[in-house]
Design an enzyme around this catalytic site. Structure first.
Site, short mmCIF file in Angstrom:
data_model
loop_
_atom_site.label_atom_id
_atom_site.label_comp_id
_atom_site.label_asym_id
_atom_site.label_seq_id
_atom_site.Cartn_x
_atom_site.Cartn_y
_atom_site.Cartn_z
N ASP A 65 12.65 -52.94 -0.65
CA ASP A 65 12.10 -53.70 0.22
C ASP A 65 11.58 -53.00 1.34
O ASP A 65 12.36 -52.31 1.92
CB ASP A 65 13.01 -54.68 0.73
CG ASP A 65 12.93 -55.67 1.33
OD1 ASP A 65 12.07 -56.66 1.10
OD2 ASP A 65 13.30 -55.82 2.78
N ASP B 179 16.67 -55.64 -6.45
CA ASP B 179 15.91 -55.72 -5.05
C ASP B 179 16.95 -54.57 -4.26
O ASP B 179 18.12 -54.90 -4.06
CB ASP B 179 15.65 -56.81 -4.56
CG ASP B 179 14.52 -57.06 -3.60
OD1 ASP B 179 14.19 -56.14 -2.76
OD2 ASP B 179 13.68 -57.76 -3.94
N HIS C 142 7.99 -64.24 -3.92
CA HIS C 142 8.63 -65.30 -2.88
C HIS C 142 8.25 -65.06 -1.33
O HIS C 142 8.71 -65.99 -0.57
CB HIS C 142 10.16 -64.96 -2.98
CG HIS C 142 10.23 -63.46 -2.43
ND1 HIS C 142 9.77 -62.19 -2.98
CD2 HIS C 142 11.11 -62.93 -1.35
CE1 HIS C 142 9.91 -61.28 -2.12
NE2 HIS C 142 10.74 -61.58 -1.07
N ASP C 143 7.27 -64.39 -1.00
CA ASP C 143 6.75 -64.53 0.38
C ASP C 143 5.55 -65.17 0.64
O ASP C 143 5.02 -65.03 1.81
CB ASP C 143 6.71 -62.92 0.67
CG ASP C 143 7.97 -62.39 1.03
OD1 ASP C 143 8.94 -63.06 1.42
OD2 ASP C 143 8.13 -60.99 0.77
N GLU D 154 8.01 -51.61 -1.64
CA GLU D 154 7.04 -52.58 -0.83
C GLU D 154 6.65 -52.21 0.48
O GLU D 154 7.45 -51.58 1.20
CB GLU D 154 7.79 -53.98 -0.55
CG GLU D 154 6.97 -55.06 0.06
CD GLU D 154 7.79 -56.08 0.83
OE1 GLU D 154 7.57 -57.37 0.84
OE2 GLU D 154 8.91 -55.67 1.31
C1 GLC Z 1 10.41 -58.28 2.47
C2 GLC Z 1 10.77 -59.38 1.58
C3 GLC Z 1 10.88 -60.58 2.56
C4 GLC Z 1 11.91 -60.35 3.59
C5 GLC Z 1 11.53 -59.27 4.41
C6 GLC Z 1 12.79 -58.75 5.22
O1 GLC Z 1 9.18 -58.32 3.00
O2 GLC Z 1 9.96 -59.42 0.67
O3 GLC Z 1 11.20 -61.80 1.67
O4 GLC Z 1 11.87 -61.45 4.47
O5 GLC Z 1 11.32 -58.17 3.69
O6 GLC Z 1 13.87 -58.13 4.25
#
Ligand code: GLC
Length: 574
Positions: free
Chosen positions: A204, A99, A332-333, A259
């Protein structure tokens, strides 16, 4: 290096290490636990592992606040442990993705510690520092942006008399990617892991890395993420990604998936369209995860199948022939998918239906730990048990507006903590996750839902996932077939077909607990197909249709070149 497209045929398993498997008895999942479970991961038939961040971190956002990009969190092991995971995974034919979190660091990262020492410090400009605005003797933040996690997006530092920007938690200051030195640091991080042998990155919130020059105030004001139109998908983000690609990624045969919260398929295309301007291989979409909420899981609405279908089809149709999708329904979100879009009462049936529903689309499927056994949401007993910064922010926003019991109910339904409970390996103490005291509660239902039991049951969800993954890999119609949706307006069925040369796959998913008649779309005769996946016994066809049972799934393959019994073995599931 010429780009190879191996990623199009792979399936990826996501590990959120802290809750995966504890190998040293301290109650926290770690890389020792991952080593023990590599055979299991391989047995799923996946091709790659994506690790959510496993770097040193104070855990304000459980790893997404990094304090050292080139090491492993001592809770999880050492760099040597990671190298062992990497070597063993590679030996088994599994790729490994890290990541990459470079929109922000932890405020405990040495760069930030230096940055806040003085304006003249060489690291000061690694972050986005600005003077406040003063009006009638009162000090205000530099603009009206709000963070995703903790109120305003600016934090004041008295010594410097400046504010720093944090789009997420206060402990996650945003890096100033406009500074070429920061971009060089990012390239060094990429090289460090690629040289070690890592095969790619999940990037991310990568579409946030470029901020609009001047950081303008944003109107109309939004309650959270105000300012998003000035920090998401700016031309600068594209420019920086191009630079990373040109200077580093192009020199390795690696994979990147970005993402991008709140991004549409049209915008995503500007990053992932195959051609000279492509800067990422795939983009993780969010829109299909908003069928039971408004932008964030914490603002709940009744599940709307048509919203979900529109989102999936929009990405499938727009990317067709131009780019490659990243497919997921859990990570995980988000809360667990069966508890959201399926039914805990019809857990196995709805779990199978949901698995086939997304995995038979066009793209690279991602499977999140525990999803393959149908783990469900947990019911925590008090708000104090929640540890996640985003959930606490949600609670803060509604505190005082709603009674505490309602807030607890909401948090239990909507919190991403639901995906972070320890993986349920067996029916023994702590679900076999740890010999110690688990860092986070294990879901009480581990005696009914666990890997060991499902290993022994040919009809289990786990074995269904295995068959689905194998089927996808063996059939070009799933890998490369065109996508076409039927009955777009229907409120119960999601029906689509995939076509490749003269083969057709018809995927029929009921999203209802009620029975309802399904009629095959015009031009399709179900009798000519082979039922390759289903979630009930007795699958008669009556007048080219059937009465769908709760969350029924039927997948028919039409293959004029193969005798029907060629596919018979597949259907040996319930
Ligand atoms: C992304 C991650 C999440 C995190 C956020 C800030 O959305 O998937 O888990 O809290 O970024 O880094």
């Amino acid at each position: 290096m010429a780009k190879s497209h191996w990623y199009k045929e792979m399936a990826v398993y996501q590990i959120w290490t802290r809750s995966f498997c504890d190998g040293n008895g301290d109650g926290i999942g770690d890389l020792y636990g991952v080593l023990k479970k590599l055979d299991y991961i391989k047995s799923l038939g996946v091709d790659a592992i994506w690790f959510s961040p496993i770097y040193p971190s104070p855990n304000a956002d459980f790893g997404y606040d990094i304090s050292d990009y080139m090491d492993i969190h001592p809770d999880y092991g050492t760099l040597d442990t990671f190298r062992e995971v990497l070597d063993r995974a590679h030996g088994m034919g599994l790729k490994v993705f890290m990541d990459l979190v470079v929109n922000h660091t932890s405020d405990e990262h040495p760069w930030f510690q230096e940055s806040k020492k003085a304006h003249t410090n060489p690291y000061h400009d690694y972050y986005i520092w600005r003077h406040g605005r003063v009006s009638r003797g009162k000090r205000y933040p530099p603009n009206n942006w709000t963070s995703m996690f903790e109120g305003g997006a600016w934090e004041y530092n008295e010594d410097l008399d400046e504010y720093y920007l944090h789009l997420f938690a206060r402990k996650q200051p945003d890096l100033n990617m406009a500074n070429p030195k920061v971009r060089e640091e990012v390239k060094n991080i990429l090289r460090f892991w690629l040289e070690m042998g890592v095969d790619g990155f999940r990037e991310d919130v990568i579409t946030y890395i470029g901020k609009a020059p001047g950081l303008p105030d944003s109107y109309p004001r939004l309650p959270i993420a105000n300012g998003i139109k000035y920090y998401s998908n700016q031309p600068e983000a594209h420019k920086y990604l191009k630079e990373f690609k040109h200077d580093v990624l192009d020199h390795y045969d690696c994979f990147t998936v970005g993402e991008s919260p709140m991004t549409t398929a049209d915008i995503a295309l500007s990053y992932v369209s195959e051609g000279p301007d492509q800067v990422l291989d795939e983009m993780i979409a969010f829109s299909h995860m908003e069928a039971d909420c408004l932008k964030t899981d914490m603002i709940q609405t009744p599940f709307d199948l048509r919203k979900m279908k529109r989102a999936f089809s929009d990405w499938q149709e727009k990317l067709q022939g131009k780019a490659w999708n990243a497919l997921y329904i859990e990570n995980h979100d988000h809360p667990r998918i069966i508890s959201r879009y399926g039914s805990e009462q019809h857990r196995v049936e709805s779990g199978k239906m949901l698995a086939a529903m997304y995995m038979l689309q066009r793209g690279t499927p991602f499977i999140y730990q525990g999803q393959e056994i149908g783990m469900t949401n947990i019911r925590l007993k008090s708000l104090d048990e929640f540890q996640d910064v985003m959930t606490h922010n949600g609670i803060r926003l509604v505190k005082g507006l709603l009674p505490e019991t309602t807030i607890l109910k909401l948090a239990n339904k909507a919190s991403r903590e639901n995906s972070r409970t320890p993986v349920q390996w067996n029916s023994e103490k702590n679900a076999g996750f740890t010999d110690g005291e688990p860092w986070f509660p294990v879901n009480d239902n581990y005696r009914e839902i666990n890997v060991a039991d499902q290993e022994n049951d040919p009809d289990s969800l786990l074995n269904f996932y295995r068959k689905l993954i194998a089927f996808r890999k063996a059939n070009k119609v799933v890998l490369y077939g065109d996508y076409y949706e039927h009955y777009k307006k229907d409120k119960q069925f999601y029906v689509y077909e995939r076509n490749y040369l003269n083969k057709k796959l018809l995927v029929i998913c009921s999203f209802s607990k009620d029975q309802r008649r399904f009629d095959a779309p015009g031009g399709v005769s179900l009798k000519n197909g082979v039922l390759v996946f289903c979630n009930y016994e007795m699958n008669q066809i009556v007048s080219n249709g059937f009465t769908a049972r709760p969350y029924e799934l039927r997948v028919y393959l039409f293959d004029p070149e193969q005798p029907k019994d060629h596919y018979e073995g597949l259907r040996k599931q319930k």
